[in-house]
Design an enzyme around this catalytic site. Sequence first.
Site, PDB file in Angstrom:
ATOM      1  NE  ARG A 103      -2.491  -1.204   3.467  1.00 47.55           N
ATOM      2  CZ  ARG A 103      -1.923  -0.511   4.424  1.00 47.55           C
ATOM      3  NH1 ARG A 103      -1.893   0.815   4.353  1.00 47.55           N
ATOM      4  NH2 ARG A 103      -1.398  -1.083   5.469  1.00 47.55           N
ATOM      5  CE1 TYR A 142       1.438  -7.401  -4.175  1.00 47.34           C
ATOM      6  CE2 TYR A 142       0.816  -6.175  -2.204  1.00 47.34           C
ATOM      7  CZ  TYR A 142       1.335  -7.318  -2.801  1.00 47.34           C
ATOM      8  OH  TYR A 142       1.725  -8.373  -2.017  1.00 47.34           O
ATOM      9  N   GLY A 143      -2.811  -5.229  -4.087  1.00 50.38           N
ATOM     10  CA  GLY A 143      -3.511  -5.296  -2.799  1.00 50.38           C
ATOM     11  C   GLY A 143      -4.489  -4.172  -2.557  1.00 50.38           C
ATOM     12  N   GLY A 144      -4.369  -3.587  -1.377  1.00 48.84           N
ATOM     13  CA  GLY A 144      -5.313  -2.567  -0.939  1.00 48.84           C
ATOM     14  C   GLY A 144      -5.346  -1.329  -1.831  1.00 48.84           C
ATOM     15  CG  HIS A 187      -7.451  -2.817  10.032  1.00 47.61           C
ATOM     16  ND1 HIS A 187      -6.136  -2.455  10.200  1.00 47.61           N
ATOM     17  CD2 HIS A 187      -7.449  -3.785   9.086  1.00 47.61           C
ATOM     18  CE1 HIS A 187      -5.374  -3.182   9.394  1.00 47.61           C
ATOM     19  NE2 HIS A 187      -6.145  -3.988   8.721  1.00 47.61           N
ATOM     20  CB  SER A 232      -1.193  -4.084   7.636  1.00 47.87           C
ATOM     21  OG  SER A 232      -2.318  -3.325   7.302  1.00 47.87           O
ATOM     22  CB  ALA A 233       2.128  -7.317   8.320  1.00 52.83           C
ATOM     23  CB  CYS A 234       0.211  -6.948  13.849  1.00 51.84           C
ATOM     24  SG  CYS A 234       1.261  -5.497  13.683  1.00 51.84           S
ATOM     25  CB  THR A 270      -4.363 -14.062   8.671  1.00 51.97           C
ATOM     26  OG1 THR A 270      -4.673 -12.896   7.900  1.00 51.97           O
ATOM     27  CG2 THR A 270      -4.892 -15.289   7.948  1.00 51.97           C
ATOM     28  CG  ASP A 319      -7.835  -7.054   6.820  1.00 53.01           C
ATOM     29  OD1 ASP A 319      -7.021  -6.725   7.691  1.00 53.01           O
ATOM     30  OD2 ASP A 319      -7.950  -6.458   5.734  1.00 53.01           O
ATOM     31  CG  ASN A 358       2.933  -6.526   1.817  1.00 49.67           C
ATOM     32  OD1 ASN A 358       2.268  -7.026   2.736  1.00 49.67           O
ATOM     33  ND2 ASN A 358       2.408  -5.665   0.950  1.00 49.67           N
ATOM     34  CB  SER A 359       5.085 -12.465  -0.702  1.00 52.90           C
ATOM     35  OG  SER A 359       5.606 -13.113   0.441  1.00 52.90           O
ATOM     36  NE  ARG A 416       4.766  -6.631  13.798  1.00 56.01           N
ATOM     37  CZ  ARG A 416       5.208  -7.871  13.645  1.00 56.01           C
ATOM     38  NH1 ARG A 416       6.327  -8.270  14.225  1.00 56.01           N
ATOM     39  NH2 ARG A 416       4.540  -8.725  12.908  1.00 56.01           N
ATOM     40  CG  ASN A 426      -1.333 -15.078  20.891  1.00 59.19           C
ATOM     41  OD1 ASN A 426      -0.441 -14.948  21.732  1.00 59.19           O
ATOM     42  ND2 ASN A 426      -1.180 -14.742  19.623  1.00 59.19           N
TER      43      ASN A 426
HETATM   44  O1  SAT Z   1      -4.047  -3.163   2.358  1.00 58.38           O
HETATM   45  S1  SAT Z   1      -3.665  -4.494   1.912  1.00 58.38           S
HETATM   46  O2  SAT Z   1      -4.876  -5.177   1.523  1.00 58.38           O
HETATM   47  O3  SAT Z   1      -2.721  -4.401   0.792  1.00 58.38           O
HETATM   48  C1  SAT Z   1      -2.937  -5.365   3.134  1.00 58.38           C
HETATM   49  C2  SAT Z   1      -2.912  -4.714   4.442  1.00 58.38           C
HETATM   50  O4  SAT Z   1      -2.302  -3.667   4.601  1.00 58.38           O
HETATM   51  O5  SAT Z   1      -3.511  -5.278   5.375  1.00 58.38           O
HETATM   52 MN    MN Z   2      -5.511  -5.292   7.064  1.00 61.11          MN
END
Ligand code: SAT
Ligand code: MN
Length: 590
Positions: free
Chosen positions: A80, A208-210, A237, A259-261, A264, A286, A373-374, A406, A502
Site C-alpha cells: 500500500r 497491488y492489494g489494498g 480493521h 497490517s501484518a501483526c 489472520t 481483517d 509483503n508477499s 507490535r 494467545n
Molecule cells: O491493504 S492491503 O490489503 O494491501 C494489506 C494490508 O495492509 O492489510
Molecule cells: Mn488489514
Amino acid sequence: MATAAHMLTPLPQLSRAVADWVNSVRELTTPRAIHWCEGGSSEMADFTAQLVRAGELKPLNAREFPGCHLYRSNPNDVARVEHLTYICSRSQQDAGPNNHWMDPGKAHAMLREFFRGSMRERTMYVIPYCMGPLDSPFARCGVEITDSLYVALSMLIMTRAGRGALERIARDGGFVRGLHSIGELDPERRFIMHFPEELSIESYGSGYGGNALLGKKCHALRIASWQARTEGWLAEHMLIVGIENPRGETHYVACAFPSACGKTNLSMLVPPASLPGWRVHTVGDDIAWLHPGADGRLWAINPESGYFGVAPGTNPATNSNAYQMIRRDTLFTNVALTADNQPWWEGLPGGKPVLDWQGRPYDPANGPAAHPNSRFTVSAKRNPIYSPHAEDAGGVPISALVFGGRRREVAPLVYEARDWKHGVLVGASVASETTAAAVGQVGVTRRDPMAMQPFCGYNFGDYWQHWLDVGARLAHAPRIYNVNWFRRDASGKFLWPGYGENLRVLTWMLDRCSGKAGAVETAIGLLPRPEDLNTAGLRTSPEALAALLSVDPALWRKEVADIRDYLGKFAERLPATLGAELDITEKRLG
Ligand code: SAT
Ligand code: MN
C-alpha cells in the site's frame, strides 16, 4: 429446467445507474472491450486460464499445490502507498490531520486526465460486488471497474461478486463507485483517491492489494467508516473469531491490529495441545462491520469472503489451518519458487528457494527470497475452521473488543480497560512498529489508533466521538482490552510464544466477561496476575510472565505524555472525554 427470468436479463440491463456510470467510464477510458462479471467458478477458471496464457500467472506444482498460481507484481508496486492515498472531502477539517487531503474538484480533474484513454487496447472489467452476506441488512454494495484481470480475479475471491450483487444494487439503489486503472505503473503517477461524500473511489497506477482491490481498504474501511458514522455503526480493521469452550459455548471477539501483526493467524488460531476441548471458528481475518443490536449488544459481520494474507511466517507449526487452507486453489503474489515449482517464503521449515520473488536466481545478497509483503489470496470457504455463522445475515454478537500493536516494550501482554470510555482512549493510544504492508521504513513505532491510521476515512477526533456515541447506545457493551504479543527482553528475544498460546489470553478475557476471572487494578487498567491466566503446559518462565504482566510507571508516565502530545494534534475535534480519561490514568501513575 427452465432458466429463471432474471438469469436471462443481460447484466448491463439490471441497474440503470450502474450501466450509465459504466458508459461514462467507457467514454473516458476507451477500452477495447467490456466484460461484465457474472461471478461463479467457471468465470474464475476462465480468468485464470487467460492469465496463464498471457504469462501473467504461473501454475504451481500441481501435485503439491493443485489449482494454485503465482503472480509477480511490478517490483515498484508491492505494498500500500499511504503517502499517495487521499481523502477528498469538501472540507479538509473533515478528513482530519490523520489523512492526506485534496480538494475533490482538483483530485477529479487530475485523475480525469490520468484515466483519459488509459484502457485503450485493454478490456475493462465491471465487477459488481457485495461486502457482507448478500442477504444481510448490514451488507453494502459497490462496483469496481478495472483494466487488470488479476485484480478482477482477486475481487472474485475476496468479495461476493457478480450477478447476485448487481441484483442487490438494483434493489438498494445506491452503490460505491470504484474506478481503477493500472495506468503505466509509474510511482510518479499513482494515486488512491476517496470521495466519501460521493461514495466513490478513483485509484490509478498500482495493481497491488489494498491499492487496487477496491472492496477492501478503500471501500470496506475508508468509505464505510464515513458511511458508518452517518448511519450509526462502526467499520473497523478487526478480525472476528469465535472461541468455543470445552462446554460447547461459543463467544465472539473482534480484534484490531495493524497490517501484518498476525490478524489472520489469530483468527485461525490452533489451540495448544495443553488446552484440550477448546475450538476456534473464524468469522473474518481483517475487517469487521459492527452494529448496535436491538438487544443492546454489538453484532459483527465480515464484509469480505476471502483472505489476502501475509505469506512469510505461515507454516504448519505457526498456523496449520492457514497452511492447509492455501494448499489448493490459492493465488500467491510475490513469493519465491523452489526447484520443483512450489511456492516458498521465509519461515517455511523445508524447501529451498531457487527463484526469488522477482524471478531472479535466488541470491541472499538480494534480500529475502519472498517479498516480506508477499501474499496469498484464497476463498474463506477453504478455511478448515470457517465459522458456520460467518454467513449469518445478522452477524455474530461480540463479547470483547481487543486492540493491539507490535511493541518491544511499554505495553504489557494484556490489560482490560476500566470501561467503554477508557477503552476508547486505549484504542486511540495504540502504537505499533511499522511493517512491510505499506511502503516506507519498517520497525518505526508510530501511533496507529484502533489500527485505523491508514484506513479511517475521516477526522480521528470525530471518529473517537463516534466510538463514544456508539458505546453509549450499548446496554451490553463488549469489554475492551489491549494486547501486545511482541514484548521483548533486554536481549531482543520475544517474551511470549504467541500463535496458539494467545488462546490463554483470549480465554482470560472471556472469563472476565462472565465474571469468572480475577485481575489486579493498575494505573493503566486491569491486568491478570499470573495465577489468573491458564498456564497449564505453558513453557514461559515465571520471570518472563512477570515481565509480560508488569507496568513500569516511569515508562508509562512518558507514554502518557506522548499520548497527550499525539491527541493534541486533533485538538479542534478531540472529545473532552479522552482528555479526562488520560488525566485519570496520569493521576493514578502518581
Ligand atoms: O491493504 S492491503 O490489503 O494491501 C494489506 C494490508 O495492509 O492489510
Ligand atoms: Mn488489514
